[in-house]
Design an enzyme around this catalytic site. Structure first.
Site, PDB file in Angstrom:
ATOM      1  N   ALA A 183       2.065  -7.540  -4.547  1.00 51.47           N
ATOM      2  CA  ALA A 183       1.794  -8.398  -5.695  1.00 51.47           C
ATOM      3  C   ALA A 183       1.505  -7.470  -6.872  1.00 51.47           C
ATOM      4  CB  ALA A 183       0.600  -9.294  -5.401  1.00 51.47           C
ATOM      5  N   GLY A 233       1.930  -7.867  -0.688  1.00 50.06           N
ATOM      6  CA  GLY A 233       2.735  -9.078  -0.817  1.00 50.06           C
ATOM      7  C   GLY A 233       4.214  -8.847  -0.506  1.00 50.06           C
ATOM      8  N   GLU A 259       4.420  -9.114   3.110  1.00 49.62           N
ATOM      9  CA  GLU A 259       4.189 -10.535   3.437  1.00 49.62           C
ATOM     10  C   GLU A 259       5.432 -11.374   3.133  1.00 49.62           C
ATOM     11  OE1 GLU A 259       0.548 -10.377   1.039  1.00 49.62           O
ATOM     12  OE2 GLU A 259      -0.534 -11.107   2.783  1.00 49.62           O
ATOM     13  N   GLU A 304      -4.053  -3.635   0.938  1.00 47.15           N
ATOM     14  CA  GLU A 304      -4.958  -4.346   0.014  1.00 47.15           C
ATOM     15  C   GLU A 304      -6.401  -3.878   0.108  1.00 47.15           C
ATOM     16  OE1 GLU A 304      -2.633  -5.794   1.939  1.00 47.15           O
ATOM     17  OE2 GLU A 304      -1.677  -7.476   0.909  1.00 47.15           O
TER      18      GLU A 304
HETATM   19  N1  CO8 Z   1       1.928  -3.788  -8.903  1.00 47.24           N
HETATM   20  C1  CO8 Z   1       2.231  -3.373 -10.152  1.00 47.24           C
HETATM   21  N2  CO8 Z   1       2.883  -2.228 -10.411  1.00 47.24           N
HETATM   22  C2  CO8 Z   1       3.226  -1.451  -9.367  1.00 47.24           C
HETATM   23  C3  CO8 Z   1       2.924  -1.793  -8.045  1.00 47.24           C
HETATM   24  C4  CO8 Z   1       2.254  -3.042  -7.816  1.00 47.24           C
HETATM   25  N3  CO8 Z   1       1.955  -3.508  -6.587  1.00 47.24           N
HETATM   26  N4  CO8 Z   1       3.371  -0.828  -7.223  1.00 47.24           N
HETATM   27  C5  CO8 Z   1       3.937   0.112  -8.013  1.00 47.24           C
HETATM   28  N5  CO8 Z   1       3.851  -0.262  -9.310  1.00 47.24           N
HETATM   29  C6  CO8 Z   1       4.334   0.453 -10.487  1.00 47.24           C
HETATM   30  C7  CO8 Z   1       3.458   1.667 -10.793  1.00 47.24           C
HETATM   31  O1  CO8 Z   1       2.307   1.265 -11.531  1.00 47.24           O
HETATM   32  C8  CO8 Z   1       4.406   2.526 -11.601  1.00 47.24           C
HETATM   33  O2  CO8 Z   1       4.472   1.991 -12.906  1.00 47.24           O
HETATM   34  P1  CO8 Z   1       4.369   2.991 -14.189  1.00 47.24           P
HETATM   35  O3  CO8 Z   1       5.609   3.848 -14.089  1.00 47.24           O
HETATM   36  O4  CO8 Z   1       4.383   2.048 -15.348  1.00 47.24           O
HETATM   37  O5  CO8 Z   1       3.123   3.769 -14.018  1.00 47.24           O
HETATM   38  C9  CO8 Z   1       5.755   2.264 -10.922  1.00 47.24           C
HETATM   39  O6  CO8 Z   1       5.606   1.030 -10.218  1.00 47.24           O
HETATM   40  C10 CO8 Z   1       6.140   3.338  -9.920  1.00 47.24           C
HETATM   41  O7  CO8 Z   1       5.072   3.474  -9.001  1.00 47.24           O
HETATM   42  P2  CO8 Z   1       4.393   4.883  -8.654  1.00 47.24           P
HETATM   43  O8  CO8 Z   1       4.490   5.826  -9.828  1.00 47.24           O
HETATM   44  O9  CO8 Z   1       3.033   4.621  -8.100  1.00 47.24           O
HETATM   45  O10 CO8 Z   1       5.387   5.409  -7.515  1.00 47.24           O
HETATM   46  P3  CO8 Z   1       5.037   6.401  -6.322  1.00 47.24           P
HETATM   47  O11 CO8 Z   1       6.340   6.774  -5.700  1.00 47.24           O
HETATM   48  O12 CO8 Z   1       4.148   7.504  -6.778  1.00 47.24           O
HETATM   49  O13 CO8 Z   1       4.191   5.505  -5.259  1.00 47.24           O
HETATM   50  C11 CO8 Z   1       3.703   3.521  -3.980  1.00 47.24           C
HETATM   51  C12 CO8 Z   1       4.794   4.410  -4.628  1.00 47.24           C
HETATM   52  C13 CO8 Z   1       3.064   4.297  -2.810  1.00 47.24           C
HETATM   53  C14 CO8 Z   1       4.384   2.270  -3.442  1.00 47.24           C
HETATM   54  C15 CO8 Z   1       2.628   3.190  -5.024  1.00 47.24           C
HETATM   55  O14 CO8 Z   1       3.271   2.668  -6.187  1.00 47.24           O
HETATM   56  C16 CO8 Z   1       1.623   2.174  -4.569  1.00 47.24           C
HETATM   57  O15 CO8 Z   1       0.729   2.496  -3.809  1.00 47.24           O
HETATM   58  N6  CO8 Z   1       1.737   0.910  -5.061  1.00 47.24           N
HETATM   59  C17 CO8 Z   1       0.788  -0.129  -4.793  1.00 47.24           C
HETATM   60  C18 CO8 Z   1       0.933  -0.659  -3.372  1.00 47.24           C
HETATM   61  C19 CO8 Z   1      -0.097  -1.738  -3.094  1.00 47.24           C
HETATM   62  O16 CO8 Z   1      -1.295  -1.492  -3.115  1.00 47.24           O
HETATM   63  N7  CO8 Z   1       0.356  -2.963  -2.818  1.00 47.24           N
HETATM   64  C20 CO8 Z   1      -0.498  -4.089  -2.510  1.00 47.24           C
HETATM   65  C21 CO8 Z   1      -0.795  -4.861  -3.750  1.00 47.24           C
HETATM   66  S1  CO8 Z   1      -2.002  -6.145  -3.490  1.00 47.24           S
HETATM   67  C22 CO8 Z   1      -1.100  -7.414  -2.820  1.00 47.24           C
HETATM   68  O17 CO8 Z   1       0.084  -7.327  -2.635  1.00 47.24           O
HETATM   69  C23 CO8 Z   1      -1.875  -8.643  -2.488  1.00 47.24           C
HETATM   70  C24 CO8 Z   1      -0.957  -9.797  -2.134  1.00 47.24           C
HETATM   71  C25 CO8 Z   1      -1.745 -11.044  -1.953  1.00 47.24           C
HETATM   72  C26 CO8 Z   1      -1.878 -11.843  -3.227  1.00 47.24           C
HETATM   73  C27 CO8 Z   1      -2.131 -13.284  -2.918  1.00 47.24           C
HETATM   74  C28 CO8 Z   1      -3.212 -13.849  -3.789  1.00 47.24           C
HETATM   75  C29 CO8 Z   1      -3.635 -15.238  -3.320  1.00 47.24           C
END
Ligand code: CO8
Length: 260
Positions: free
Chosen positions: A66, A111, A114, A134
């Site tokens: 998400a 997400g 999921e 998460e």
């Molecule tokens: N949301 C928003 N932006 C994201 C996300 C995300 N989940 N993941 C990556 N991005 C963005 C980064 O911010 C970055 O943007 P920018 O260039 O503007 O800084 C771009 O994508 C590229 O990402 P990275 O530079 O971080 O790329 P890396 O290769 O270094 O890392 C990863 C890749 C490991 C995937 C890393 O991006 C990461 O850890 N991302 C987050 C993963 C995460 O924590 N996901 C879970 C999110 S919470 C969730 O999904 C809850 C769902 C339930 C909701 C239901 C509510 C009721």
């Protein structure tokens, strides 16, 4: 129909839906949900479309979760009042009775994992990585991860993944039963589309009822599930496609399906 955050196309009887926010690793925000909900409704309503594939644009991610930036600005009360993301389950999963496959390319986290698990099955690329990270954000899965992951891979592994936030690679995901098959990234889309075309070539009512039968196994007791299976089997025996399918076998030819 054009969408802001996804792309859709039809190839024969297969609909391809591509999450298209590559710069954000296809993170799922409210607009993605709205677009997906309407794309899945269009797929379900179109009699010419019999199976769908969902994938992510680019080679790096199916969906990295998400959208954390959107969620970081949302007050807690709004998560509850809007029933944030409840539509994923009620609109996309429950109302889509036709089969659909997740072709997971790269990261499927939070997400994203999921969403992939909501599909009828997952085909993964060899660079795929699954996880429910998460906990590292101070939250927990909110779109079914704690439930579907546990059903898919069992308590011990699901618990470890949710509590540590670690990622599982494609090979481990296949070994654990999370994904049906792993293929090289370069072959992923072709493979998923061919698999979807095979499903789309089956008698459509039988495909829908096979899906319903397997899903019933997750919702009820064995006794109730066996009764549901028998009833659906009995309903299928009344279809024109059953008469055609059995005649085609006896006459050593391919069946021609009517979907009734
Ligand atoms: N949301 C928003 N932006 C994201 C996300 C995300 N989940 N993941 C990556 N991005 C963005 C980064 O911010 C970055 O943007 P920018 O260039 O503007 O800084 C771009 O994508 C590229 O990402 P990275 O530079 O971080 O790329 P890396 O290769 O270094 O890392 C990863 C890749 C490991 C995937 C890393 O991006 C990461 O850890 N991302 C987050 C993963 C995460 O924590 N996901 C879970 C999110 S919470 C969730 O999904 C809850 C769902 C339930 C909701 C239901 C509510 C009721």
């Amino acid at each position: 129909m054009t969408y802001e955050t996804i792309e859709t196309e039809t190839r024969g009887a297969v609909t391809l839906i591509t999450l298209n926010r590559p710069k954000a690793l296809n993170a799922l925000n409210t607009q993605v949900l709205a677009d997906l909900t309407s794309a899945f409704a269009a797929f379900e309503a179109d009699d010419s479309q019999l199976c769908a594939v969902i994938t992510g644009s680019g080679e790096k991610a199916f969906a990295a979760g998400a959208d954390i930036k959107e969620m970081s600005e949302k007050p807690a009360a709004d998560f509850y009042k809007e029933d944030f993301f409840a539509g994923w389950t009620s609109d996309v999963v429950k109302k889509t009775r036709k089969p659909w496959i997740a072709a997971v390319n790269g990261f499927a986290l939070g997400g994203g994992c999921e969403l992939a698990m909501m599909a009828d099955f997952i085909i993964a690329s060899d660079n795929a990585k699954f996880g429910q990270p998460e906990i590292k954000l101070g939250v927990a899965p909110g779109m079914g991860g704690s439930q579907r992951l546990t059903r898919a891979i069992g308590k011990s592994k699901a618990m470890e993944m949710c509590l540590t936030g670690r990622m599982m690679d494609a090979e481990e995901a296949e070994r654990s039963g999370l994904v049906a098959r792993v293929v090289p990234l370069a072959d992923l889309l072709d493979d998923a589309m061919k698999t979807a075309a095979t499903i789309a070539s089956m008698p459509p009512l039988a495909a829908m009822m096979n899906k319903e039968m397997v899903n019933t196994a997750f919702e009820t007791t064995l006794d109730q599930g066996l009764i549901a299976e028998r009833r659906m089997f009995q309903v299928l025996t009344s279809t024109e496609d059953k008469a055609e399918g059995m005649a085609a076998f006896v006459e050593k030819r391919e069946g021609k399906w009517k979907g009734r």
